[in-house]
Design a protein around this motif. Structure first.
Motif, PDB file in Angstrom:
ATOM      1  N   TYR A 132     -12.786  22.419   5.845  1.00 40.47           N
ATOM      2  CA  TYR A 132     -12.199  21.197   5.289  1.00 40.47           C
ATOM      3  C   TYR A 132     -10.782  21.431   4.772  1.00 40.47           C
ATOM      4  CZ  TYR A 132     -16.562  18.745   5.918  1.00 40.47           C
ATOM      5  OH  TYR A 132     -17.656  18.146   6.479  1.00 40.47           O
ATOM      6  N   LEU A 133     -10.512  22.626   4.272  1.00 39.94           N
ATOM      7  CA  LEU A 133      -9.151  22.958   3.851  1.00 39.94           C
ATOM      8  C   LEU A 133      -8.220  22.972   5.068  1.00 39.94           C
ATOM      9  CD1 LEU A 133      -7.132  23.762   1.689  1.00 39.94           C
ATOM     10  CD2 LEU A 133      -7.939  26.134   1.914  1.00 39.94           C
ATOM     11  N   ALA A 134      -8.710  23.481   6.189  1.00 39.98           N
ATOM     12  CA  ALA A 134      -7.912  23.468   7.430  1.00 39.98           C
ATOM     13  C   ALA A 134      -7.612  22.036   7.853  1.00 39.98           C
ATOM     14  CB  ALA A 134      -8.655  24.209   8.541  1.00 39.98           C
ATOM     15  N   GLU A 135      -8.581  21.152   7.678  1.00 40.52           N
ATOM     16  CA  GLU A 135      -8.363  19.742   8.011  1.00 40.52           C
ATOM     17  C   GLU A 135      -7.218  19.160   7.170  1.00 40.52           C
ATOM     18  OE1 GLU A 135     -11.207  15.974   8.881  1.00 40.52           O
ATOM     19  OE2 GLU A 135     -11.559  16.963   6.955  1.00 40.52           O
ATOM     20  N   ILE A 136      -7.211  19.488   5.888  1.00 42.91           N
ATOM     21  CA  ILE A 136      -6.134  19.011   5.008  1.00 42.91           C
ATOM     22  C   ILE A 136      -4.797  19.611   5.434  1.00 42.91           C
ATOM     23  CG2 ILE A 136      -5.214  19.190   2.652  1.00 42.91           C
ATOM     24  CD1 ILE A 136      -8.096  18.843   1.656  1.00 42.91           C
ATOM     25  N   LYS A 137      -4.792  20.883   5.754  1.00 41.82           N
ATOM     26  CA  LYS A 137      -3.549  21.541   6.200  1.00 41.82           C
ATOM     27  C   LYS A 137      -3.015  20.863   7.463  1.00 41.82           C
ATOM     28  CE  LYS A 137      -3.159  24.868   3.155  1.00 41.82           C
ATOM     29  NZ  LYS A 137      -2.003  24.936   2.251  1.00 41.82           N
ATOM     30  N   LEU A 138      -3.908  20.539   8.391  1.00 43.75           N
ATOM     31  CA  LEU A 138      -3.486  19.844   9.613  1.00 43.75           C
ATOM     32  C   LEU A 138      -2.911  18.465   9.295  1.00 43.75           C
ATOM     33  CD1 LEU A 138      -6.080  20.579  12.429  1.00 43.75           C
ATOM     34  CD2 LEU A 138      -3.617  20.865  12.527  1.00 43.75           C
ATOM     35  N   GLN A 139      -3.578  17.747   8.400  1.00 37.96           N
ATOM     36  CA  GLN A 139      -3.088  16.421   8.016  1.00 37.96           C
ATOM     37  C   GLN A 139      -1.700  16.514   7.392  1.00 37.96           C
ATOM     38  OE1 GLN A 139      -6.362  15.151   5.518  1.00 37.96           O
ATOM     39  NE2 GLN A 139      -7.312  13.990   7.181  1.00 37.96           N
ATOM     40  N   GLY A 140      -1.437  17.622   6.700  1.00 40.50           N
ATOM     41  CA  GLY A 140      -0.132  17.826   6.075  1.00 40.50           C
ATOM     42  C   GLY A 140       0.896  18.440   7.011  1.00 40.50           C
ATOM     43  N   GLY A 141       0.496  18.704   8.258  1.00 46.85           N
ATOM     44  CA  GLY A 141       1.431  19.238   9.243  1.00 46.85           C
ATOM     45  C   GLY A 141       1.573  20.755   9.237  1.00 46.85           C
ATOM     46  N   ASP A 142       0.750  21.450   8.466  1.00 45.66           N
ATOM     47  CA  ASP A 142       0.832  22.910   8.394  1.00 45.66           C
ATOM     48  C   ASP A 142      -0.136  23.525   9.398  1.00 45.66           C
ATOM     49  OD1 ASP A 142       1.050  25.589   7.760  1.00 45.66           O
ATOM     50  OD2 ASP A 142       0.915  25.271   5.592  1.00 45.66           O
ATOM     51  N   LYS A 143       0.261  23.483  10.678  1.00 50.67           N
ATOM     52  CA  LYS A 143      -0.620  23.970  11.745  1.00 50.67           C
ATOM     53  C   LYS A 143      -0.869  25.469  11.657  1.00 50.67           C
ATOM     54  CE  LYS A 143       0.153  20.377  15.162  1.00 50.67           C
ATOM     55  NZ  LYS A 143       0.362  20.098  16.574  1.00 50.67           N
ATOM     56  N   GLU A 144       0.129  26.216  11.191  1.00 49.82           N
ATOM     57  CA  GLU A 144      -0.015  27.664  11.113  1.00 49.82           C
ATOM     58  C   GLU A 144      -1.126  28.062  10.130  1.00 49.82           C
ATOM     59  OE1 GLU A 144       2.752  31.338   9.659  1.00 49.82           O
ATOM     60  OE2 GLU A 144       3.724  29.841  10.948  1.00 49.82           O
ATOM     61  N   GLN A 145      -1.103  27.475   8.935  1.00 50.34           N
ATOM     62  CA  GLN A 145      -2.151  27.782   7.952  1.00 50.34           C
ATOM     63  C   GLN A 145      -3.505  27.249   8.409  1.00 50.34           C
ATOM     64  OE1 GLN A 145      -1.785  27.326   3.788  1.00 50.34           O
ATOM     65  NE2 GLN A 145      -0.868  29.362   3.801  1.00 50.34           N
ATOM     66  N   ALA A 146      -3.509  26.069   9.029  1.00 49.72           N
ATOM     67  CA  ALA A 146      -4.751  25.499   9.537  1.00 49.72           C
ATOM     68  C   ALA A 146      -5.371  26.442  10.562  1.00 49.72           C
ATOM     69  CB  ALA A 146      -4.499  24.125  10.148  1.00 49.72           C
ATOM     70  N   GLU A 147      -4.555  26.929  11.471  1.00 48.23           N
ATOM     71  CA  GLU A 147      -5.058  27.837  12.508  1.00 48.23           C
ATOM     72  C   GLU A 147      -5.606  29.122  11.891  1.00 48.23           C
ATOM     73  OE1 GLU A 147      -3.777  29.650  16.834  1.00 48.23           O
ATOM     74  OE2 GLU A 147      -2.173  29.176  15.413  1.00 48.23           O
ATOM     75  N   GLU A 148      -4.897  29.659  10.911  1.00 45.10           N
ATOM     76  CA  GLU A 148      -5.341  30.873  10.232  1.00 45.10           C
ATOM     77  C   GLU A 148      -6.725  30.661   9.583  1.00 45.10           C
ATOM     78  OE1 GLU A 148      -3.751  33.220   6.366  1.00 45.10           O
ATOM     79  OE2 GLU A 148      -2.215  32.792   7.874  1.00 45.10           O
ATOM     80  N   LEU A 149      -6.898  29.524   8.935  1.00 45.30           N
ATOM     81  CA  LEU A 149      -8.183  29.196   8.311  1.00 45.30           C
ATOM     82  C   LEU A 149      -9.283  29.032   9.356  1.00 45.30           C
ATOM     83  CD1 LEU A 149      -6.852  26.694   5.665  1.00 45.30           C
ATOM     84  CD2 LEU A 149      -8.179  28.761   5.121  1.00 45.30           C
ATOM     85  N   LEU A 150      -8.977  28.307  10.427  1.00 44.43           N
ATOM     86  CA  LEU A 150      -9.979  28.051  11.469  1.00 44.43           C
ATOM     87  C   LEU A 150     -10.423  29.332  12.163  1.00 44.43           C
ATOM     88  CD1 LEU A 150      -8.531  24.748  12.966  1.00 44.43           C
ATOM     89  CD2 LEU A 150     -10.542  24.988  11.485  1.00 44.43           C
ATOM     90  N   LEU A 151      -9.476  30.237  12.378  1.00 47.13           N
ATOM     91  CA  LEU A 151      -9.810  31.504  13.037  1.00 47.13           C
ATOM     92  C   LEU A 151     -10.654  32.409  12.139  1.00 47.13           C
ATOM     93  CD1 LEU A 151      -6.468  32.272  14.925  1.00 47.13           C
ATOM     94  CD2 LEU A 151      -8.644  31.478  15.895  1.00 47.13           C
ATOM     95  N   ALA A 152     -10.599  32.184  10.824  1.00 43.83           N
ATOM     96  CA  ALA A 152     -11.350  33.007   9.878  1.00 43.83           C
ATOM     97  C   ALA A 152     -12.789  32.543   9.712  1.00 43.83           C
ATOM     98  CB  ALA A 152     -10.645  33.000   8.523  1.00 43.83           C
TER      99      ALA A 152
END
Length: 173
Positions: A132-152
């Protein structure tokens, strides 16, 4: 000790009402308990009482009240002292905040949930909060952090509906 068990037993009726879909009745029952036991010092009872209020308020789409109830639950979870419960309370607060589109607050609550879930060694809750944090990061345009979270995230720890969510979010990268 007797009063502690009595208080916890008082939550059984509203829990049953929630389970059978009598949400307004459950909410009224819980509010009555909150008023009657406002001076209770039993952290487990108060944590569960406010947590139930948060769940029911969210289901009734009373977003501001849901968030207020979850905020009230946080200090009781710390007094109760169980890291897994603390993580769950922060996660549920984050869910209510995200639902109300309070994304920066939800982000902080998910981070707190992750921290306490890691202390509790609750790898499932860590995965859920990261999703869910990755979802928020994506909504905020931070694809790099979202990807890092999703891969973890360990995909084996996710129920089918959350695995679909994970794959949808990966598709947005």
């Amino acid at each position: 000790m007797k009063s502690i068990h009595l208080q916890l037993n008082l939550l059984k009726l509203p829990t049953l009402q929630m389970f059978i879909g009598e949400l307004p009745e459950a909410y009224e029952s819980l509010i009555a308990l909150k008023d009657k036991y406002k001076n209770s010092r039993n952290p487990q009872f108060m944590m569960e009482l406010f947590g139930h209020l948060g769940h029911v308020a969210r289901q009734l789409e009373l977003h501001d009240k849901a968030i207020a109830h979850w905020y009230a639950t946080v200090p009781w979870s710390y007094k109760y002292g169980n890291e897994q419960q603390i993580a769950t309370v922060h996660f549920n607060l984050a869910q209510a905040q995200q639902h109300a589109e309070q994304l920066s607050l939800a982000e902080k609550s998910y981070l707190a949930a992750i921290k306490h879930a890691e202390i509790a060694l609750d790898v499932v809750k860590v995965s859920h909060a990261k999703l869910y944090l990755a979802e928020i990061k994506l909504q905020g345009g931070d694809k790099e952090q979202a990807e890092e979270l999703l891969l973890a995230i360990n995909e084996e720890l996710l129920a089918p509906n959350l695995l679909l969510k994970l794959n949808d979010l990966k598709g947005e990268l």
